[in-house]
Design an enzyme around this catalytic site. Structure first.
Site, PDB file in Angstrom:
ATOM      1  N   ALA A 167       0.991  -1.279  -0.147  1.00  0.00           N
ATOM      2  CA  ALA A 167      -0.097   0.028   0.075  1.00  0.00           C
ATOM      3  C   ALA A 167       0.984   1.277   0.045  1.00  0.00           C
ATOM      4  O   ALA A 167       2.004   1.105   0.205  1.00  0.00           O
ATOM      5  CB  ALA A 167      -0.997  -0.026   1.107  1.00  0.00           C
TER       6      ALA A 167
ATOM      7  N   GLU B  81      -0.690  -9.174  -0.555  1.00  0.00           N
ATOM      8  CA  GLU B  81      -2.162  -9.298  -0.247  1.00  0.00           C
ATOM      9  C   GLU B  81      -2.906  -9.228  -1.552  1.00  0.00           C
ATOM     10  O   GLU B  81      -3.850  -9.883  -1.840  1.00  0.00           O
ATOM     11  CB  GLU B  81      -2.417  -8.277   0.765  1.00  0.00           C
ATOM     12  CG  GLU B  81      -1.886  -8.649   2.234  1.00  0.00           C
ATOM     13  CD  GLU B  81      -2.141  -7.411   2.850  1.00  0.00           C
ATOM     14  OE1 GLU B  81      -1.486  -6.418   2.778  1.00  0.00           O
ATOM     15  OE2 GLU B  81      -2.735  -7.550   4.056  1.00  0.00           O
TER      16      GLU B  81
ATOM     17  N   GLU C 149       4.802  -5.056   7.225  1.00  0.00           N
ATOM     18  CA  GLU C 149       4.165  -4.045   7.835  1.00  0.00           C
ATOM     19  C   GLU C 149       4.321  -3.777   9.463  1.00  0.00           C
ATOM     20  O   GLU C 149       4.419  -2.532   9.801  1.00  0.00           O
ATOM     21  CB  GLU C 149       2.433  -4.236   7.810  1.00  0.00           C
ATOM     22  CG  GLU C 149       1.827  -3.924   6.611  1.00  0.00           C
ATOM     23  CD  GLU C 149       1.907  -5.475   5.569  1.00  0.00           C
ATOM     24  OE1 GLU C 149       2.518  -6.471   6.003  1.00  0.00           O
ATOM     25  OE2 GLU C 149       0.992  -5.436   4.642  1.00  0.00           O
TER      26      GLU C 149
ATOM     27  N   GLY D  61       0.702  -4.757   1.021  1.00  0.00           N
ATOM     28  CA  GLY D  61      -0.524  -4.684  -0.016  1.00  0.00           C
ATOM     29  C   GLY D  61      -0.175  -5.726  -1.292  1.00  0.00           C
ATOM     30  O   GLY D  61      -1.180  -6.267  -1.948  1.00  0.00           O
TER      31      GLY D  61
HETATM   32  N1  CAA Z   1       4.463   3.401  -0.490  1.00  0.00           N
HETATM   33  C1  CAA Z   1       4.969   4.292  -1.194  1.00  0.00           C
HETATM   34  N2  CAA Z   1       6.361   4.484  -1.738  1.00  0.00           N
HETATM   35  C2  CAA Z   1       6.957   3.224  -1.831  1.00  0.00           C
HETATM   36  C3  CAA Z   1       6.605   2.159  -1.470  1.00  0.00           C
HETATM   37  C4  CAA Z   1       5.371   2.051  -0.869  1.00  0.00           C
HETATM   38  N3  CAA Z   1       4.781   1.006  -0.163  1.00  0.00           N
HETATM   39  N4  CAA Z   1       7.422   1.355  -1.957  1.00  0.00           N
HETATM   40  C5  CAA Z   1       8.395   1.761  -2.516  1.00  0.00           C
HETATM   41  N5  CAA Z   1       8.201   3.185  -2.631  1.00  0.00           N
HETATM   42  C6  CAA Z   1       8.791   4.200  -3.174  1.00  0.00           C
HETATM   43  C7  CAA Z   1      10.077   4.775  -2.586  1.00  0.00           C
HETATM   44  O1  CAA Z   1       9.787   5.589  -1.445  1.00  0.00           O
HETATM   45  C8  CAA Z   1      10.859   5.579  -3.628  1.00  0.00           C
HETATM   46  O2  CAA Z   1      10.379   6.605  -3.844  1.00  0.00           O
HETATM   47  P1  CAA Z   1      11.231   7.936  -3.898  1.00  0.00           P
HETATM   48  O3  CAA Z   1      12.223   7.528  -5.156  1.00  0.00           O
HETATM   49  O4  CAA Z   1      10.341   9.130  -4.206  1.00  0.00           O
HETATM   50  O5  CAA Z   1      11.918   7.913  -2.695  1.00  0.00           O
HETATM   51  C9  CAA Z   1      10.574   4.308  -4.781  1.00  0.00           C
HETATM   52  O6  CAA Z   1       9.265   3.772  -4.536  1.00  0.00           O
HETATM   53  C10 CAA Z   1      11.726   3.366  -4.936  1.00  0.00           C
HETATM   54  O7  CAA Z   1      11.712   2.602  -3.695  1.00  0.00           O
HETATM   55  P2  CAA Z   1      13.218   2.510  -3.152  1.00  0.00           P
HETATM   56  O8  CAA Z   1      14.070   3.481  -3.414  1.00  0.00           O
HETATM   57  O9  CAA Z   1      12.889   1.959  -1.505  1.00  0.00           O
HETATM   58  O10 CAA Z   1      13.531   1.105  -3.883  1.00  0.00           O
HETATM   59  P3  CAA Z   1      14.795   0.100  -3.374  1.00  0.00           P
HETATM   60  O11 CAA Z   1      14.924  -0.849  -4.408  1.00  0.00           O
HETATM   61  O12 CAA Z   1      15.879   0.575  -2.726  1.00  0.00           O
HETATM   62  O13 CAA Z   1      13.900  -0.838  -2.250  1.00  0.00           O
HETATM   63  C11 CAA Z   1      11.914  -1.901  -1.610  1.00  0.00           C
HETATM   64  C12 CAA Z   1      12.684  -1.635  -2.643  1.00  0.00           C
HETATM   65  C13 CAA Z   1      12.715  -2.939  -0.509  1.00  0.00           C
HETATM   66  C14 CAA Z   1      10.690  -2.623  -2.057  1.00  0.00           C
HETATM   67  C15 CAA Z   1      11.533  -0.566  -0.722  1.00  0.00           C
HETATM   68  O14 CAA Z   1      11.134   0.234  -1.461  1.00  0.00           O
HETATM   69  C16 CAA Z   1      10.449  -1.075   0.450  1.00  0.00           C
HETATM   70  O15 CAA Z   1      10.835  -1.558   1.452  1.00  0.00           O
HETATM   71  N6  CAA Z   1       9.374  -0.534   0.137  1.00  0.00           N
HETATM   72  C17 CAA Z   1       8.206  -0.576   1.210  1.00  0.00           C
HETATM   73  C18 CAA Z   1       7.740  -1.895   1.573  1.00  0.00           C
HETATM   74  C19 CAA Z   1       6.710  -1.822   2.472  1.00  0.00           C
HETATM   75  O16 CAA Z   1       6.863  -1.679   3.614  1.00  0.00           O
HETATM   76  N7  CAA Z   1       5.366  -2.297   2.138  1.00  0.00           N
HETATM   77  C20 CAA Z   1       4.266  -2.467   3.106  1.00  0.00           C
HETATM   78  C21 CAA Z   1       3.481  -1.203   2.964  1.00  0.00           C
HETATM   79  S1  CAA Z   1       2.176  -1.066   4.131  1.00  0.00           S
HETATM   80  C22 CAA Z   1       0.795  -2.087   3.447  1.00  0.00           C
HETATM   81  O17 CAA Z   1       1.022  -2.669   2.501  1.00  0.00           O
HETATM   82  C23 CAA Z   1      -0.059  -2.085   4.407  1.00  0.00           C
HETATM   83  C24 CAA Z   1      -1.215  -3.153   3.697  1.00  0.00           C
HETATM   84  O18 CAA Z   1      -1.321  -4.293   4.601  1.00  0.00           O
HETATM   85  C25 CAA Z   1      -2.030  -2.989   2.828  1.00  0.00           C
END
Ligand code: CAA
Length: 261
Positions: free
Chosen positions: A69, A115, A135, A112
């Site tokens: 998400a 999911e 999460e 998400g």
């Molecule tokens: N939401 C918003 N933006 C996100 C995102 C997310 N879930 N995942 C990645 N992005 C964005 C980053 O912020 C980044 O944007 P900027 O360039 O503007 O900074 C861009 O995508 C590229 O991401 P990274 O620079 O982090 O890329 P990476 O290759 O270094 O890492 C990754 C990849 C390991 C997937 C890392 O992006 C990450 O950990 N993302 C979040 C994963 C996460 O926590 N997901 C759960 C979200 S909460 C949820 O989903 C709730 C639910 O149950 C529904």
């Protein structure tokens, strides 16, 4: 052939009875914001109403199916805002779409994203795909069904491990655990998903929809009720021309040509 863009967040196209949705927020690794949720659900519902479409493929990019998400969209929201809007509730509409949905997963399917893949009926994963529910690292828990669907898919032991530690699992572990249907080379993921959807699209459309409904019932009902439901559906299919055609074709040693495809 027809292709559409929904304010850029997804791309859609149809090919020979198959509707394809491609998540299209590459800079955010296909983070699932509100607009994406609405666009995906609207597209899938429209194809359910369109009898020329019999199956759906949902995919992302090479790097990410979806990285979760959209954290940035949610981060400053209050409890009241989340509760009043029933954040994520609209995803339930996707799970009510009766057409079979094949997820084609490359790269990250986190939070998400994992999911969303689990809301689909068949998951094809590339060798490099990563599934996880991180999460807990954000101080929250899964909110799009992870604690329920992951547990049903892989069992308590692995679901607890993934959800409590945020450990990602690779495609092979996901297949061993029963989370994904098939693992293929990364560059074969979308083609494989399209082939699966095309295979489904050759079947009787109502039979495939009811098959999905019957398997889905296994998650919702006690066994005795599920078995009765299955039998009733089985009986009801004898009201279709496709049943007559399918069984006649078998007896005549030829391929069936289903009318309701
Ligand atoms: N939401 C918003 N933006 C996100 C995102 C997310 N879930 N995942 C990645 N992005 C964005 C980053 O912020 C980044 O944007 P900027 O360039 O503007 O900074 C861009 O995508 C590229 O991401 P990274 O620079 O982090 O890329 P990476 O290759 O270094 O890492 C990754 C990849 C390991 C997937 C890392 O992006 C990450 O950990 N993302 C979040 C994963 C996460 O926590 N997901 C759960 C979200 S909460 C949820 O989903 C709730 C639910 O149950 C529904």
């Amino acid at each position: 052939q027809d292709s559409g863009q929904h304010e850029g967040v997804i791309r859609t196209e149809t090919r020979d009875g198959v509707g394809v949705i491609r998540l299209n927020r590459p800079k955010a690794l296909n983070a699932l914001n509100y607009d994406t949720m609405v666009a995906v659900v609207d597209a899938a519902e429209a194809w359910e109403r369109d009898e020329s479409i019999s199956a759906i493929v949902l995919t992302g990019s090479e790097k990410a199916f979806a990285a979760g998400a959209d954290i940035k969209e949610m981060s400053s929201k209050s409890y009241t805002e989340m509760y009043q809007s029933d954040w994520f509730a609209q995803w339930q509409r996707l799970t009510q779409v009766r057409l079979p949905i094949v997820a084609a997963v490359n790269g990250y399917a986190l939070g998400g994203g994992c999911e969303l893949a689990m809301m689909c009926d068949i998951i094809v994963a590339g060798e490099g795909a990563k599934f996880g529910q991180p999460e807990i690292n954000l101080g929250v828990i899964p909110g799009m069904g992870g604690s329920q669907r992951l547990t049903r898919a892989v069992g308590k032991a692995k679901a607890m491990d993934m959800i409590l530690t945020a450990r990602n699992i690779g495609a092979d572990e996901a297949e061993r655990a029963g989370l994904v249907s098939r693992v293929v080379a990364d560059d074969a993921v979308v083609d494989t998903a399209l082939q699966i959807a095309d295979t489904i699209a050759q079947k009787s459309r109502p039979a495939a929809m009811l098959a999905k409904e019957a398997v889905g019932a296994a998650f919702e009902t006690p066994l005795a009720q599920g078995l009765t439901f299955e039998r009733r559906v089985f009986h009801s299919l004898f009201a279709t021309e496709d049943q007559k055609e399918g069984m006649a074709a078998f007896a005549e040693r030829r391929d069936p040509t289903f009318k309701n495809r």
